[in-house]
Write an enzyme that holds these catalytic residues in place. Structure first.
Site, PDB file in Angstrom:
ATOM      1  N   GLU A  18       0.860  -1.176   0.000  1.00 46.38           N
ATOM      2  CA  GLU A  18       0.000   0.000   0.000  1.00 46.38           C
ATOM      3  C   GLU A  18       0.900   1.231   0.000  1.00 46.38           C
ATOM      4  OE1 GLU A  18      -3.171   1.870   3.095  1.00 46.38           O
ATOM      5  OE2 GLU A  18      -3.266  -0.295   2.821  1.00 46.38           O
TER       6      GLU A  18
ATOM      7  N   ASP B  50      -5.843   9.971   8.998  1.00 42.39           N
ATOM      8  CA  ASP B  50      -4.575   9.460   9.495  1.00 42.39           C
ATOM      9  C   ASP B  50      -4.171  10.074  10.829  1.00 42.39           C
ATOM     10  OD1 ASP B  50      -3.856   7.705   7.296  1.00 42.39           O
ATOM     11  OD2 ASP B  50      -3.717   9.532   6.106  1.00 42.39           O
TER      12      ASP B  50
END
EC number: 4.2.1.20
Length: 271
Positions: free
Chosen positions: A49, A60
């Site tokens: 990823e 995040d």
């Protein structure tokens, strides 16, 4: 057959789940992240990823936020990330690569152009974190036209009826956000993952991987045993960042990240 499907079919034959490590492109510089990307498969990555640095990574936690800031400071662009993947494909034609990022850079780049160039570079799938399923029509025709999997995100709070609706067009794999929160914070328990998978298996027959909050080899082993794979991001970035000198990579940076991936891989393979 897509690289993602071929990977999961092979892992199913082996009787194990996937290890999906994450790297932030251009963190802390282009050359370092390219070296790390190129070496990940040998360290045990089944799927990779690649994070696209963005100025407002709302999903995040602080570790990836800082990595994104370093990547942007190093000159990361969407075109630069695609070029990294193209360089990776010169020596590796089998390990699937999934880009994870946000809609704004894709929209600014041009959705159709981006999907065409992503496929040409060797990208296999996309995770667009802030794209609701109801708005996926902006990109789905172009991902389908270019044989890119548009990865669907689900969460513990997703209602059953909505789950069926958003998984109707799922492809590649389902990314189960295993906690209610940002990346790199809490971790789902074994019971929580088991209950989630029971529900998800009723809604889809494509692979389901777990991410957010998976840090240790033991947690990766548990997640990959219950689901079809474990995504590990913040722990790898944090380990590598600890080797930096004033924000710059050192000789220990790439080996440290690869060592962490190798330990995760051994745990997943022994699940």
């Amino acid at each position: 057959m897509s690289r993602i499907k071929a990977c999961f079919d092979a892992l199913k034959a082996e009787g194990r789940g996937a290890l999906i490590p994450y790297l932030e492109a251009f963190d802390p510089d282009r050359d370092t992240s390219q070296k790390l990307l190129n070496a990940m498969p040998e360290a045990g990555a089944d799927i990779i990823e690649v994070g696209v640095p963005f100025s407002d990574p709302s999903a995040d936690g602080p570790t990836i936020q800082l990595a994104a800031q370093r990547g942007l400071k190093a000159g990361a662009t969407l075109a630069g990330v695609l070029d990294m993947v193209a360089q990776f494909r010169r020596t590796n034609d089998h390990t699937p690569i999934v880009l994870m990022g946000y809609l704004n850079p894709i929209d600014h780049y041009g959705v159709e152009r981006f999907c065409q160039e992503a496929a040409r570079s060797g990208v296999d799938g996309l995770i667009v974190v802030d794209l609701p399923p109801e708005e996926a029509g902006i990109i789905r025709p172009h991902t389908k036209a270019n044989a890119l999997d548009l990865i669907t995100l689900t969460a513990p709070t997703t209602p059953d009826e909505r789950l069926k609706a958003i998984l109707a067009d799922a492809s590649g794999f389902v990314y189960y956000v295993s906690i209610t929160g940002i990346t790199g914070t809490n971790t789902a328990t074994e019971d929580q993952l088991t209950q989630a998978m029971t529900r998800l298996r009723r809604a889809t027959d494509i692979p389901v991987v777990a991410g957010f909050g998976i840090r240790t080899p033991e947690q990766a082993r548990t997640a990959s045993r219950i689901t079809d794979g474990a995504v590990v991001a913040s722990a790898i970035i944090k380990a590598m960042a600890a080797t930096f000198d004033d924000g710059q990579a050192t000789d220990a940076s790439v080996p440290t990240a690869l060592g962490h991936i190798s330990r995760l891989s051994k745990a997943v393979r022994n699940a």
